[in-house]
Scaffold this motif. Structure first.
Motif, PDB file in Angstrom:
ATOM      1  N   GLY A 155     -68.016 -68.968   8.596  1.00 45.30           N
ATOM      2  CA  GLY A 155     -67.100 -69.592   7.653  1.00 45.30           C
ATOM      3  C   GLY A 155     -67.347 -71.081   7.582  1.00 45.30           C
ATOM      4  N   SER A 186     -67.571 -79.821   3.879  1.00 46.53           N
ATOM      5  CA  SER A 186     -66.975 -78.505   4.071  1.00 46.53           C
ATOM      6  C   SER A 186     -66.200 -78.049   2.835  1.00 46.53           C
ATOM      7  CB  SER A 186     -66.042 -78.537   5.279  1.00 46.53           C
ATOM      8  OG  SER A 186     -65.281 -77.361   5.367  1.00 46.53           O
ATOM      9  N   GLN A 229     -73.076 -77.804   7.544  1.00 47.12           N
ATOM     10  CA  GLN A 229     -73.579 -76.446   7.773  1.00 47.12           C
ATOM     11  C   GLN A 229     -74.747 -76.513   8.765  1.00 47.12           C
ATOM     12  OE1 GLN A 229     -74.535 -74.651   3.976  1.00 47.12           O
ATOM     13  NE2 GLN A 229     -72.478 -74.932   3.178  1.00 47.12           N
ATOM     14  N   CYS A 285     -77.362 -76.084  11.507  1.00 48.74           N
ATOM     15  CA  CYS A 285     -77.922 -74.973  12.280  1.00 48.74           C
ATOM     16  C   CYS A 285     -79.354 -75.329  12.645  1.00 48.74           C
ATOM     17  CB  CYS A 285     -77.898 -73.668  11.488  1.00 48.74           C
ATOM     18  SG  CYS A 285     -78.745 -72.297  12.328  1.00 48.74           S
ATOM     19  N   SER A 335     -81.864 -68.994  12.514  1.00 49.42           N
ATOM     20  CA  SER A 335     -80.685 -68.426  11.863  1.00 49.42           C
ATOM     21  C   SER A 335     -79.471 -68.621  12.757  1.00 49.42           C
ATOM     22  CB  SER A 335     -80.881 -66.933  11.558  1.00 49.42           C
ATOM     23  OG  SER A 335     -81.002 -66.197  12.757  1.00 49.42           O
ATOM     24  N   CYS A 336     -78.299 -68.705  12.136  1.00 45.66           N
ATOM     25  CA  CYS A 336     -77.040 -68.845  12.863  1.00 45.66           C
ATOM     26  C   CYS A 336     -76.037 -67.852  12.289  1.00 45.66           C
ATOM     27  CB  CYS A 336     -76.488 -70.267  12.715  1.00 45.66           C
ATOM     28  SG  CYS A 336     -77.472 -71.536  13.544  1.00 45.66           S
ATOM     29  N   PRO A 337     -75.127 -67.347  13.114  1.00 42.73           N
ATOM     30  CA  PRO A 337     -74.117 -66.420  12.590  1.00 42.73           C
ATOM     31  C   PRO A 337     -73.229 -67.082  11.551  1.00 42.73           C
ATOM     32  CG  PRO A 337     -73.562 -67.107  14.825  1.00 42.73           C
ATOM     33  CD  PRO A 337     -74.946 -67.605  14.556  1.00 42.73           C
ATOM     34  N   GLN A 338     -72.823 -66.316  10.558  1.00 45.74           N
ATOM     35  CA  GLN A 338     -71.953 -66.849   9.519  1.00 45.74           C
ATOM     36  C   GLN A 338     -70.522 -66.940  10.053  1.00 45.74           C
ATOM     37  OE1 GLN A 338     -73.082 -67.992   6.498  1.00 45.74           O
ATOM     38  NE2 GLN A 338     -75.068 -67.641   7.460  1.00 45.74           N
ATOM     39  N   TRP A 359     -71.121 -78.009  13.020  1.00 49.01           N
ATOM     40  CA  TRP A 359     -71.349 -76.570  12.909  1.00 49.01           C
ATOM     41  C   TRP A 359     -70.281 -75.942  12.014  1.00 49.01           C
ATOM     42  CZ3 TRP A 359     -75.204 -73.802  15.739  1.00 49.01           C
ATOM     43  CH2 TRP A 359     -75.959 -74.599  16.616  1.00 49.01           C
ATOM     44  N   ALA A 360     -70.640 -74.808  11.437  1.00 45.87           N
ATOM     45  CA  ALA A 360     -69.659 -74.043  10.676  1.00 45.87           C
ATOM     46  C   ALA A 360     -68.687 -73.363  11.639  1.00 45.87           C
ATOM     47  CB  ALA A 360     -70.368 -73.001   9.817  1.00 45.87           C
TER      48      ALA A 360
END
Length: 311
Positions: A237, A266, A226, A228, A232-235, A196-197
């Motif tokens: 970083g 990453s 990245q 997900c 959708s997933c929250p940004q 996950w980010a």
């Protein structure tokens, strides 16, 4: 302790009879052997429609068929698991455990029916297994170290995966995975690492994949930092999982996706010391060649490279 399973053991279909997210649990045993040639039938078809986890991050977990917690010097051999409601088999805080000559099966569209999930365990060997499910054939979670997977047939399913990692804070590192002499067929991924980010820093290192055959596999080699699984997933970083020492050697067969090698690492912590050695993955789409994609990757390529290497 030796547990002999003969015939078929069937799980209840009334979900109100499960006070927790597990059906059968073995825990705190040194020298456990589970064998006998019998079958654990999770009767998952009665519950799969209740599973909201593929759509929601916060969801109620259905029961895992077989949990092995805090087992040391154990062996699981010659048993079958079919149609689990959630995971077929979960190994947690186990040490020196051999899983061999087992068969695990569930339909390709059965949600979250991972074959064997390993977490916070060390010195685990899985060999001579035939696994086909609706999710990962084998998956490694945080804290998995010194895991060997050999002579395994995987398919259908989502392949042999590390992760997902970094979903929660302060996860343990993953180190020392060796996958060899395996065949992966008709799966949505082949050899996959997913993180996950955002989240806290951790590491994933010393992974070796060698002598693997792919038959009509989408994403035969994929690193996805990245990850997900939702719409959708929250940004958050870039991923803070540091990956290094990843080796792919003699990986051959056919890809169901045009991109056969996809290394998306990453931006904050590029993948280090990635090796591609003798890769031959041909796209089975008519008249088109397979391709490779690399982002934030540092490494080397040697030998045959089909598709042409991106390192």
């Amino acid at each position: 302790m030796v547990v002999q399973v003969k015939g078929k053991v069937k799980a209840l279909t009334d979900m109100s009879k499960y006070p927790s997210d597990e059906w059968i649990v073995f825990q705190y045993v040194d020298g456990l052997v589970v064998t006998g040639g019998g079958t654990f039938d999770g009767q998952g078809a009665s519950a799969w429609s209740l599973n909201q986890c593929p759509k929601k991050a916060h969801c109620k977990l259905l029961p895992t068929s077989l949990k092995f917690n805090f087992i040391t010097n154990g062996e699981i051999r010659g048993i079958h698991s079919v149609d689990s409601k959630l995971f077929h088999m979960l190994l947690f805080r186990c040490k020196n455990l051999n899983v061999q000559s087992i068969k695990i099966s569930a339909p390709a569209d059965s949600p979250n029916t991972d074959g064997i999930h390993i977490g916070s365990s060390s010195n685990i060997t899985i060999s001579r297994a035939h696994i086909g499910t609706g999710d990962d054939c084998i998956s490694l979670g945080p804290g998995s170290t010194q895991v060997t997977v050999k002579n395994v047939f995987c398919g259908p399913g989502h392949g042999i995966s590390v992760g997902s990692l970094a979903k929660f804070p302060k996860e343990e590192d993953v180190q020392g995975l060796h996958v060899e002499n395996c065949t992966i067929s008709d799966t949505t991924n082949g050899l996959r690492i997913k993180t996950w980010a955002g989240s806290d820093s951790s590491s994933a290192s010393n992974f070796t994949y060698e002598d693997i055959v792919m038959n009509n596999v989408a994403n035969p080699i994929i690193v996805d930092q990245q990850y997900c699984p939702y719409s959708s997933c929250p940004q958050m970083g870039p991923s803070r999982v540091k990956m290094n020492d990843l080796s792919f050697k003699n990986i051959r067969g056919t890809s169901a996706s045009k991109i056969a090698v996809n290394l998306l690492c990453s931006e904050a912590f590029p993948c280090q010391n990635v090796k591609l050695d003798d890769i031959k993955l041909e796209y089975n789409g008519q008249g088109e060649a397979s391709s490779a994609s690399c982002t934030n990757v540092k490494g080397v390529s040697t030998g045959i490279q089909i598709p042409p290497t991106c390192i």
